[in-house]
Enzyme design. Structure first.
Site, PDB file in Angstrom:
ATOM      1  N   VAL A 143     -48.559  19.619 -24.863  1.00  0.00           N
ATOM      2  CA  VAL A 143     -49.475  19.078 -24.420  1.00  0.00           C
ATOM      3  C   VAL A 143     -49.961  19.134 -23.038  1.00  0.00           C
ATOM      4  O   VAL A 143     -49.041  19.686 -22.016  1.00  0.00           O
ATOM      5  CB  VAL A 143     -49.529  17.417 -24.771  1.00  0.00           C
ATOM      6  CG1 VAL A 143     -49.593  17.328 -26.368  1.00  0.00           C
ATOM      7  CG2 VAL A 143     -48.269  17.154 -24.203  1.00  0.00           C
ATOM      8  N   SER A 144     -50.989  18.936 -22.081  1.00  0.00           N
ATOM      9  CA  SER A 144     -51.523  19.246 -20.937  1.00  0.00           C
ATOM     10  C   SER A 144     -51.057  18.330 -19.899  1.00  0.00           C
ATOM     11  O   SER A 144     -50.727  18.569 -18.907  1.00  0.00           O
ATOM     12  CB  SER A 144     -53.023  19.307 -20.841  1.00  0.00           C
ATOM     13  OG  SER A 144     -53.580  20.443 -21.677  1.00  0.00           O
ATOM     14  N   LYS A 145     -50.682  17.075 -20.420  1.00  0.00           N
ATOM     15  CA  LYS A 145     -50.233  16.182 -19.449  1.00  0.00           C
ATOM     16  C   LYS A 145     -48.825  15.523 -19.719  1.00  0.00           C
ATOM     17  O   LYS A 145     -48.494  15.327 -20.818  1.00  0.00           O
ATOM     18  CB  LYS A 145     -51.302  14.768 -19.566  1.00  0.00           C
ATOM     19  CG  LYS A 145     -52.900  15.220 -19.013  1.00  0.00           C
ATOM     20  CD  LYS A 145     -53.604  13.805 -19.233  1.00  0.00           C
ATOM     21  CE  LYS A 145     -55.231  14.236 -19.021  1.00  0.00           C
ATOM     22  NZ  LYS A 145     -55.807  12.903 -18.816  1.00  0.00           N
TER      23      LYS A 145
END
Length: 220
Positions: free
Chosen positions: A10-12
């Protein structure tokens, strides 16, 4: 028969995004829970320890399982190079979702990824041609002489592509880009990989709000 080894991202890293959906898909595909590696970082970043550990854990005959294709590569070129390396090591790739799932352990999957490789080479050629044309146009207008040379996203991409080829003449490349050898090596390593300064410039060149995975997302 080898192991199924999964990778999720996931990006965060602030907890606002979770990997549950991806992990559930891995388990449903037959990947053991202890064989799922994860990262909580943007796909454009080079430092993804989960991916590094995952790639090191893979052995000949194993298959890397992804939820979507954009979870793996920084860009199309990085994606193709990574999968080429997996193929060289006799490791398969299975993509579970997206616009056409991929399984390189099958003839159809290998054909589909061959198309991606062709698109990546086409993209590199376009970047190179446009950059050279742009630099020639700038020189014709007298915008290079007397001004401090800077690296742009297009220059970094051209340097990244050119430095990956052993026959590249570094001095000629620096002259074409209008930068010093020191500036070139501060952005791109001798093997063509991006250094932190190069990653920052390429990331900024994608524009506000643009996802670093957009080109891959459109293919997955």
């Amino acid at each position: 028969m080898g192991e199924l080894i999964g990778y999720v991202r996931v990006s965060k890293a602030d907890g606002s995004q979770v990997v549950d959906l991806q992990t559930d898909a891995m388990l449903a595909a037959g990947v053991r829970k202890d064989m799922v590696y994860e990262d909580r970082a943007s796909g454009s970043r080079d430092d993804r320890p989960g991916l590094d550990h995952c790639l090191k854990a893979l052995r000949a005959g194993d298959t890397l399982v992804l939820w979507k294709l954009d979870r793996l590569g920084r860009d199309l070129r990085h994606l193709v190079n990574t999968v080429d390396d997996l193929a060289t090591r006799s490791i398969g790739l299975r993509v579970l979702t997206g616009h056409g799932a991929i399984d390189t352990t099958t003839a159809q999957g290998r054909l589909m990824f061959g198309i991606f490789a062709t698109l990546a080479e086409f993209e590199r050629t376009l970047i190179r041609e446009r950059t050279i044309a742009g630099l020639a146009s700038a020189r014709a207008r007298g915008r290079v002489g007397g001004r401090k040379a800077v690296m742009t996203p297009a220059k970094v991409r051209l340097a990244e592509s050119a430095m990956g080829h052993p026959e590249t003449n570094v001095a000629a490349l620096c002259k074409e880009l209008g930068v010093s050898r020191q500036t070139l090596y501060r952005h791109v390593a001798p093997d063509g990989s991006l250094r932190p300064d190069g990653c920052r410039i390429v990331g900024a060149g994608r524009g506000t709000g643009a996802s670093g995975d957009r080109r891959i997302e459109a293919l997955s």
